[in-house]
Design a protein around this motif. Structure first.
Motif, PDB file in Angstrom:
ATOM      1  N   GLN A 177       0.811  -1.047  -0.045  1.00 27.30           N
ATOM      2  CA  GLN A 177       0.002   0.008  -0.087  1.00 27.30           C
ATOM      3  C   GLN A 177       0.889   1.251   0.037  1.00 27.30           C
ATOM      4  O   GLN A 177       0.595   2.356  -0.763  1.00 27.30           O
ATOM      5  CB  GLN A 177      -0.906   0.048   1.294  1.00 27.30           C
ATOM      6  CG  GLN A 177      -1.887   1.088   1.219  1.00 27.30           C
ATOM      7  CD  GLN A 177      -2.928   0.712   2.391  1.00 27.30           C
ATOM      8  OE1 GLN A 177      -3.034  -0.226   2.950  1.00 27.30           O
ATOM      9  NE2 GLN A 177      -3.678   2.119   2.500  1.00 27.30           N
ATOM     10  N   LEU A 178       1.937   1.378   0.845  1.00 24.54           N
ATOM     11  CA  LEU A 178       2.827   2.196   0.808  1.00 24.54           C
ATOM     12  C   LEU A 178       3.459   2.462  -0.374  1.00 24.54           C
ATOM     13  O   LEU A 178       3.512   3.893  -1.122  1.00 24.54           O
ATOM     14  CB  LEU A 178       3.854   1.836   1.745  1.00 24.54           C
ATOM     15  CG  LEU A 178       5.033   3.133   1.903  1.00 24.54           C
ATOM     16  CD1 LEU A 178       4.706   4.451   2.182  1.00 24.54           C
ATOM     17  CD2 LEU A 178       6.196   2.625   2.882  1.00 24.54           C
ATOM     18  N   TYR A 179       3.990   1.347  -1.166  1.00 17.75           N
ATOM     19  CA  TYR A 179       4.658   1.473  -2.616  1.00 17.75           C
ATOM     20  C   TYR A 179       3.548   2.070  -3.615  1.00 17.75           C
ATOM     21  O   TYR A 179       4.028   2.904  -4.345  1.00 17.75           O
ATOM     22  CB  TYR A 179       5.006   0.118  -2.968  1.00 17.75           C
ATOM     23  CG  TYR A 179       5.955  -0.813  -2.054  1.00 17.75           C
ATOM     24  CD1 TYR A 179       6.813   0.008  -1.378  1.00 17.75           C
ATOM     25  CD2 TYR A 179       6.069  -2.054  -2.175  1.00 17.75           C
ATOM     26  CE1 TYR A 179       7.718  -0.730  -0.433  1.00 17.75           C
ATOM     27  CE2 TYR A 179       6.951  -2.593  -1.441  1.00 17.75           C
ATOM     28  CZ  TYR A 179       7.674  -2.164  -0.477  1.00 17.75           C
ATOM     29  OH  TYR A 179       8.616  -2.600   0.384  1.00 17.75           O
ATOM     30  N   GLU A 180       2.332   1.658  -3.359  1.00 12.65           N
ATOM     31  CA  GLU A 180       1.090   2.476  -4.457  1.00 12.65           C
ATOM     32  C   GLU A 180       1.192   3.732  -4.098  1.00 12.65           C
ATOM     33  O   GLU A 180       1.108   4.584  -5.147  1.00 12.65           O
ATOM     34  CB  GLU A 180       0.022   1.805  -3.977  1.00 12.65           C
ATOM     35  CG  GLU A 180      -0.044   0.189  -5.004  1.00 12.65           C
ATOM     36  CD  GLU A 180       0.066   0.353  -6.450  1.00 12.65           C
ATOM     37  OE1 GLU A 180      -0.347   1.116  -7.024  1.00 12.65           O
ATOM     38  OE2 GLU A 180       1.252  -0.445  -6.715  1.00 12.65           O
ATOM     39  N   LEU A 181       1.099   4.268  -2.946  1.00 10.33           N
ATOM     40  CA  LEU A 181       1.278   5.697  -2.416  1.00 10.33           C
ATOM     41  C   LEU A 181       2.263   6.304  -3.209  1.00 10.33           C
ATOM     42  O   LEU A 181       1.897   7.449  -3.850  1.00 10.33           O
ATOM     43  CB  LEU A 181       1.204   5.754  -0.971  1.00 10.33           C
ATOM     44  CG  LEU A 181       0.798   7.247  -0.414  1.00 10.33           C
ATOM     45  CD1 LEU A 181       0.553   7.042   1.065  1.00 10.33           C
ATOM     46  CD2 LEU A 181       2.333   7.860  -0.458  1.00 10.33           C
ATOM     47  N   ILE A 182       3.567   5.891  -3.101  1.00 20.68           N
ATOM     48  CA  ILE A 182       4.587   6.490  -3.554  1.00 20.68           C
ATOM     49  C   ILE A 182       4.416   6.552  -5.175  1.00 20.68           C
ATOM     50  O   ILE A 182       4.948   7.625  -5.664  1.00 20.68           O
ATOM     51  CB  ILE A 182       5.807   5.969  -3.115  1.00 20.68           C
ATOM     52  CG1 ILE A 182       5.954   6.281  -1.543  1.00 20.68           C
ATOM     53  CG2 ILE A 182       7.141   6.400  -4.153  1.00 20.68           C
ATOM     54  CD1 ILE A 182       7.079   5.750  -0.909  1.00 20.68           C
ATOM     55  N   ARG A 183       4.280   5.483  -5.874  1.00 21.67           N
ATOM     56  CA  ARG A 183       4.208   5.165  -7.215  1.00 21.67           C
ATOM     57  C   ARG A 183       3.135   6.462  -7.825  1.00 21.67           C
ATOM     58  O   ARG A 183       3.549   7.204  -8.808  1.00 21.67           O
ATOM     59  CB  ARG A 183       3.721   4.004  -7.553  1.00 21.67           C
ATOM     60  CG  ARG A 183       4.726   2.943  -7.743  1.00 21.67           C
ATOM     61  CD  ARG A 183       4.118   1.644  -8.332  1.00 21.67           C
ATOM     62  NE  ARG A 183       4.956   0.698  -8.176  1.00 21.67           N
ATOM     63  CZ  ARG A 183       4.523  -0.425  -7.335  1.00 21.67           C
ATOM     64  NH1 ARG A 183       3.696  -0.228  -6.516  1.00 21.67           N
ATOM     65  NH2 ARG A 183       5.445  -1.456  -7.275  1.00 21.67           N
TER      66      ARG A 183
END
Length: 528
Positions: A177-183
């Motif tokens: 979820q964090l990775y998607e936020l940053i992407r």
């Protein structure tokens, strides 16, 4: 845009942490700020956030950054609303709705009438829908605290985001979820992290080190490629300098031998000629001066080369200096070490796992235990090691020597000094100087030997643990690593990875760090 202009920072005791830092972070750019423990990454992030004043220089930002700190117990006194920096707005909103429509309350709320709704939605996105705004952070787990601070991003919708180790304490699903936020973010983002999967989502890397800031125009894998090229060039320089030193010493020896032969021939001629004693002494003195001059010239040359070589060797990556050197002769590939038959655990009369677990662990395997926070990963490790017994089911074990490494490195006794800790593992009766040589190889130089283990950082404790293993020389049948990378910087993760890849025995890992698992060649998954 965020700009650092000639920034320096010194501790209150005047020790300079970094100086003359100058670089710009463009609008919408996503940057990784990396460097060894103690380089000052977190300090620089706080200076960017305006929470710490630089000793020299200026920080210029287009808007106020949203800063997410590295989450430990230092925020336990805050409520959820205070951690989200919305406590004053929520209080003003509640008072206005209760009829206290004052200028002060209206000024604090600043027309942000949707603040409570946005905050509840943001917490729900991170699985914290039931969390009350007035709940104390002291009552939350590490993962929940991290999620609270991450929830502040959609609430405040900042143009500049500063994140300090944002994936710490997050399980695999929350990390995704964090990775998607940053992407998906259009904000300018600066991240301090040891999570290599996260770092690969960023489009630039800035390395903070002794020489200031070095920027690389690519993600973390690109940075690693560049560092490998630099390391290869450095290794070649070291090799060339070692060759030059050997040559210089050889030339010095040959020159001195040639001079000594000339002096000996000259002396014989003088004796045959029957020169007076005073003349003989003068000629002898001249010969000695000539030899001394030659030696001085060569000593200066070899001394300069040696100095240059020492400088180059200090630049070599630390992981290349540290080798465990286990004796693996006692390990038997394919031997069944653990057999698990239909096990479970009971908590409040309820089973921990929906279905009983059954599996085998064979010698030489590399296995990861995965599952969400609270799924019982640590409990399963304790069952495998015999620290707990299952109800129901049975476990048979055939290990004579196991090593359990938790994320706090509690294998290290905080009551001992560094040398005393190393001495505990001296099963092969090494001499004192041999123990100290091994300590030095793992960066524990003389000033560390009498230092209490309690004062060591996570990375230092990990290195001391590896050093202790080199001193014992015994390869365990099974090494268990429980979230080993949580408290390590990238440099120390590289050291741990290199050491683990030397080990030929059985490895059982609990970790959410996919990059680390790939690097240590984990081949099997026990999913809970």
């Amino acid at each position: 845009m965020l700009s650092l202009q000639q920034v320096a920072y010194a501790h209150p005791n005047k020790d300079v942490l970094f100086s003359n830092i100058q670089f710009n972070i463009g609008a919408h750019q996503k940057l990784a700020l990396i460097g060894n423990n103690g380089a000052g990454k977190s300090t620089m992030l706080r200076i960017m956030a305006g929470l710490l004043i630089a000793t020299e220089g200026n920080v210029v930002a287009d808007s106020r950054p949203y800063y997410m700190p590295q989450v430990f117990g230092q925020f336990n006194h805050l409520s959820v609303a205070a951690a989200l920096q919305i406590d004053n707005k929520l209080k003003a909103l509640q008072e206005i709705l209760a009829g206290q429509v004052t200028e002060t309350n209206l000024s604090i709320l600043d027309d942000d009438w949707s603040i409570e709704e946005r905050a509840r939605e943001a917490l729900a996105q991170w699985g914290l829908a039931s969390l009350h705004f007035d709940r104390s952070l002291a009552t939350l787990s590490g993962g929940q605290k991290t999620k609270v601070f991450l929830a502040g991003i959609p609430i405040h919708q900042p143009e500049i985001i500063l994140l300090d180790e944002p994936s710490n304490h997050l399980d695999l699903q929350s990390r995704q979820q964090l990775y998607e936020l940053i992407r998906n973010s259009r904000s300018t983002i600066v991240v301090v992290s040891h999570d290599r999967t996260l770092l690969n989502l960023l489009d630039a890397v800035a390395e903070l080190g002794k020489r200031g800031i070095t920027q690389y125009g690519g993600n973390y894998d690109f940075y690693l490629e560049q560092k490998e090229l630099e390391a290869g060039a450095l290794a070649q320089d070291v090799k060339s300098k070692e060759k030059a030193l050997r040559k210089a010493k050889e030339v010095e020896r040959e020159s001195l031998e040639r001079q000594q032969k000339l002096d000996a021939r000259g002396k014989k001629k003088q004796e045959k000629a029957g020169l007076p004693t005073i003349s003989m002494n003068t000629l002898r003195n001249n010969a000695e001066k000539s030899t001394a001059r030659i030696k001085s010239v060569h000593d200066e040359k070899t001394g300069n080369i040696s100095q240059e070589l020492n400088v180059l060797r200090k630049e070599l990556p630390d992981k290349d200096k540290m080798k465990i050197g286990f004796d693996h002769s006692g390990l038997h590939k394919g031997k069944i070490l653990v057999t698990v038959n239909n096990i479970n655990l009971q908590y409040d009369t309820k089973p921990l796992w929906p279905s009983p677990l059954s599996f085998q662990i064979n010698s030489g395997e590399r296995i990861v235990i995965t599952g969400a926070n609270g799924s019982g990963k640590t409990s399963l490790v304790k069952l495998i090691l015999g620290q707990m017994e299952p109800i129901p089911g049975a476990i048979s074990r055939a290990m004579s020597n196991t090593l359990y490494v938790d994320q706090d490195y509690s294998l290290i006794d905080d009551r001992l000094k560094v040398y005393e800790q190393a001495e505990l593992f001296n099963h092969s009766a090494l001499q004192e100087h041999e123990i100290k040589i091994r300590l030095t190889r793992f960066l524990f130089t003389q000033e560390y030997w009498d230092k209490p283990c309690a004062t060591l950082s996570g990375g230092e404790k990990m290195r001391l643990m590896l050093c202790c293993l080199t001193i014992s020389g015994e390869a365990p049948d099974l090494i268990v690593l429980d979230e080993p990378t949580n408290n390590l910087d990238i440099q120390n993760i590289a050291i741990l990875t290199s050491a683990i890849n030397e080990y030929e025995g059985t490895l059982l890992v609990v970790s959410h760090d996919a990059y680390f698992l790939k690097e240590i060649n984990v081949e099997r998954n026990i999913a809970l």
